[in-house]
Design a protein around this motif. Structure first.
Motif, PDB file in Angstrom:
ATOM      1  N   SER A  41       0.644  -1.553  -0.152  1.00 20.74           N
ATOM      2  CA  SER A  41      -0.107  -0.240   0.145  1.00 20.74           C
ATOM      3  C   SER A  41       0.982   1.590  -0.622  1.00 20.74           C
ATOM      4  N   VAL A  42       1.936   1.345   0.740  1.00 21.48           N
ATOM      5  CA  VAL A  42       2.807   2.267   1.019  1.00 21.48           C
ATOM      6  C   VAL A  42       4.106   2.718  -1.136  1.00 21.48           C
ATOM      7  N   VAL A  43       3.956   1.192  -1.190  1.00 23.66           N
ATOM      8  CA  VAL A  43       4.256   1.831  -2.526  1.00 23.66           C
ATOM      9  C   VAL A  43       3.368   2.237  -3.435  1.00 23.66           C
ATOM     10  N   ALA A  44       2.030   1.631  -3.347  1.00 21.27           N
ATOM     11  CA  ALA A  44       1.157   1.971  -4.263  1.00 21.27           C
ATOM     12  C   ALA A  44       0.425   3.520  -4.106  1.00 21.27           C
ATOM     13  N   LEU A  45       0.442   4.146  -2.821  1.00 22.79           N
ATOM     14  CA  LEU A  45       0.475   5.026  -2.654  1.00 22.79           C
ATOM     15  C   LEU A  45       1.022   6.349  -2.495  1.00 22.79           C
ATOM     16  N   SER A  46       2.117   5.609  -2.874  1.00 26.16           N
ATOM     17  CA  SER A  46       3.507   6.543  -3.590  1.00 26.16           C
ATOM     18  C   SER A  46       3.557   6.798  -4.967  1.00 26.16           C
ATOM     19  N   ASP A  47       2.783   6.390  -5.317  1.00 19.30           N
ATOM     20  CA  ASP A  47       2.507   6.256  -7.309  1.00 19.30           C
ATOM     21  C   ASP A  47       1.301   7.136  -7.333  1.00 19.30           C
ATOM     22  N   TYR A  48       0.667   7.225  -6.481  1.00 19.75           N
ATOM     23  CA  TYR A  48      -0.630   7.818  -5.899  1.00 19.75           C
ATOM     24  C   TYR A  48      -0.275   9.112  -6.095  1.00 19.75           C
ATOM     25  N   MET A  49       0.560   9.269  -5.010  1.00 16.09           N
ATOM     26  CA  MET A  49       1.118  10.764  -4.446  1.00 16.09           C
ATOM     27  C   MET A  49       2.038  11.783  -5.274  1.00 16.09           C
ATOM     28  N   ARG A  50       2.371  10.829  -6.877  1.00 15.99           N
ATOM     29  CA  ARG A  50       3.453  11.624  -6.949  1.00 15.99           C
ATOM     30  C   ARG A  50       2.456  11.738  -8.415  1.00 15.99           C
ATOM     31  N   GLN A  51       1.780  10.763  -8.379  1.00  9.54           N
ATOM     32  CA  GLN A  51       0.436  11.429  -9.694  1.00  9.54           C
ATOM     33  C   GLN A  51      -0.261  12.646  -9.804  1.00  9.54           C
ATOM     34  N   TYR A  52      -1.062  12.850  -7.939  1.00  4.35           N
ATOM     35  CA  TYR A  52      -1.521  14.071  -7.295  1.00  4.35           C
ATOM     36  C   TYR A  52      -1.016  15.503  -7.665  1.00  4.35           C
ATOM     37  N   GLN A  53       0.536  14.699  -6.868  1.00  7.92           N
ATOM     38  CA  GLN A  53       1.224  16.263  -6.750  1.00  7.92           C
ATOM     39  C   GLN A  53       1.331  16.627  -8.303  1.00  7.92           C
ATOM     40  N   ALA A  54       2.019  15.944  -9.670  1.00  9.93           N
ATOM     41  CA  ALA A  54       2.362  16.446 -10.227  1.00  9.93           C
ATOM     42  C   ALA A  54       0.901  17.176 -11.695  1.00  9.93           C
ATOM     43  N   ARG A  59      -1.333  22.439 -12.939  1.00 16.47           N
ATOM     44  CA  ARG A  59      -2.329  23.682 -13.075  1.00 16.47           C
ATOM     45  C   ARG A  59      -1.674  25.073 -13.257  1.00 16.47           C
ATOM     46  N   TYR A  60      -0.198  24.711 -12.720  1.00 18.33           N
ATOM     47  CA  TYR A  60       0.104  26.322 -12.534  1.00 18.33           C
ATOM     48  C   TYR A  60       1.688  26.009 -13.077  1.00 18.33           C
ATOM     49  N   SER A 360      -9.572  12.300  -5.692  1.00 16.81           N
ATOM     50  CA  SER A 360     -10.959  12.750  -6.053  1.00 16.81           C
ATOM     51  C   SER A 360     -10.750  13.965  -7.843  1.00 16.81           C
ATOM     52  N   GLY A 361      -9.505  14.486  -7.105  1.00 17.29           N
ATOM     53  CA  GLY A 361      -9.111  15.673  -7.586  1.00 17.29           C
ATOM     54  C   GLY A 361      -8.707  14.938  -9.066  1.00 17.29           C
ATOM     55  N   MET A 362      -7.873  14.079  -9.431  1.00 17.41           N
ATOM     56  CA  MET A 362      -7.348  13.979 -10.338  1.00 17.41           C
ATOM     57  C   MET A 362      -7.553  13.095 -11.519  1.00 17.41           C
ATOM     58  N   GLN A 363      -7.264  13.460 -12.541  1.00 15.70           N
ATOM     59  CA  GLN A 363      -7.660  13.426 -13.635  1.00 15.70           C
ATOM     60  C   GLN A 363      -7.263  11.583 -14.590  1.00 15.70           C
ATOM     61  N   ASP A 364      -5.892  11.372 -14.128  1.00 13.71           N
ATOM     62  CA  ASP A 364      -5.661  10.633 -14.633  1.00 13.71           C
ATOM     63  C   ASP A 364      -5.398   9.619 -13.288  1.00 13.71           C
TER      64      ASP A 364
END
Length: 406
Positions: A41-54, A59-60, A360-364
């Protein structure tokens, strides 16, 4: 073929032993399954967080890699943006850019509200801006290239402005009335979301071409930039070449700057996600190690009860390597099964409504990353090999004669 048969036979023996001692082993594997699930879960969440932060950073500053082109006169006089546009179009033909948007800030429109006319900030952009910046919409759609031909040109408004106009549903085709140089009725086709509860900004997004077809020139205070989305592998070569080409055709006294502005160009852009993965991964690894120690204890106790069995096997010709491998594989197979169960738990947990709501705010939203599953299963197999090493070494030291007397 002999090696394959030997491996299959060893795995079969290990699985049979696990079934025989299933209650005792299962209790020790619960912790390993939970730890593997946590690690996965940690590794998967890390990938999700990278995508979310990206996506948040896109947007800026724009997607990776975004170039920003700006021009200014050395004497401070306004730049002829129409001429600069023509020069850019001519130069950019050799590059074949797929996504380009002009961005003009510092423009004010006179919006007719329910309680009078208000000066409202506007942003003049091209349709590709939404793609370059992953611009989300709370409702409706973004601009298309055909929108400039409409009799009632479309606009996109911010959520606070839309609410102040009565929040008319977009399916009812609400309109925005402007006065002044842009006097007319404009169709509201989209609404940009609030950045937070504190966001009360009234803003109108209008196509650059729509504005210029109705107004002879931009306001003197307006700043126009051009954003270009280019392949990240070519950005280091394109940026200086584009700047050189534009300077060659620019008017005397005009300074051209081409800079990379996306988040990936900034130092330490991915540090927070890596730190999250390291810290939480270390915690999960400690839990996994403790589960492995528990399995070692169980296997050592079981080994004392199996001394006679091992002696009989050795007396019938079982080699030391076969005994060592079968004992070690018992732990490896057990932890692999526990690891698979932990990965299933991680997949179920990360696809739960609570976790999906966080992103939920992630597009991809990416699928469950294979890297996480491989990491979790690999860790389970590794801890199984380490946990089986000590019992396997004990089994090698068993004396056949002594065991048969036991």
């Amino acid at each position: 073929m002999t090696a394959l048969a030997w491996l299959v036979g060893a795995l079969g023996e290990a699985w049979a032993e696990l079934r025989h001692h299933k209650l005792r082993v299962a209790l020790s594997l619960v912790g390993i399954a939970v730890a593997v699930g946590a690690l996965t879960s940690v590794v998967a969440l890390s990938d999700y967080m990278r995508q979310y932060q990206a996506e948040q950073s896109d947007r800026y500053g724009g997607r990776v890699a975004t170039l920003q082109l700006s021009g200014g006169r050395e004497d401070g006089a306004p730049v002829d943006n129409d001429r600069l546009d023509a020069q850019f179009e001519r130069v950019s033909e050799r590059y074949g850019f797929s996504r380009v948007s002009r961005v003009a800030a510092g423009v004010t429109l006179k919006v007719q509200g329910l309680d009078g006319v208000h000066a409202t900030a506007a942003r003049l952009i091209d349709p590709d801006y939404a793609v370059i910046h992953r611009l989300p919409l709370a409702a409706g759609r973004w601009f298309t290239a055909q929108d400039e031909q409409l009799l009632a040109p479309p606009v996109v408004v911010s959520a606070p402005l839309w609410e102040s106009l009565g929040a008319v549903p977009l399916r009812q085709h609400p309109t925005l009335t402007l006065t002044g140089d842009l006097a007319g009725t404009y169709l509201i086709v989209g609404v940009t979301p609030k950045q937070g509860t504190w966001d009360t900004e009234h803003r109108v997004d209008m196509m650059y071409g729509t504005y210029r077809s109705r107004v002879d020139a931009l306001p003197a205070e307006a700043a126009v930039q051009r954003e270009i989305w280019v392949p990240v592998a070519r950005v280091d070569a394109i940026a200086p070449a584009l700047a050189t080409d534009l300077r060659a055709v620019a008017d005397p006294g005009v300074k051209i700057a081409v800079n990379r502005v996306d988040w990936a160009a900034q130092a330490g852009a991915a540090d927070s996600a890596q730190m999250f993965e390291l810290v939480t991964g270390a915690i999960a690894a400690v839990v996994l190690l403790l589960g492995g120690l528990s399995l070692v204890n169980v296997q050592l106790v079981a080994m004392r009860q199996r001394i006679r069995e091992i002696g009989v096997r050795r007396s019938f010709g079982a080699t030391a390597g076969r005994v060592f491998t079968s004992v070690m594989l018992e732990s490896v197979v057990a932890t692999a099964v526990a690891g698979a169960a932990g990965i299933v738990l991680a997949v179920v947990a990360l696809r739960s409504p609570l976790v999906l709501q966080m992103f939920s705010g992630m597009q991809d939203l990416p699928p469950f990353p294979l890297r996480a599953a491989v990491t979790g299963l690999g860790a389970a197999v590794l801890i199984g090999a380490l946990a089986g090493l000590v019992p396997a070494l004990v089994a090698l030291r068993v004396n056949v004669i002594d065991t048969l007397r036991f």
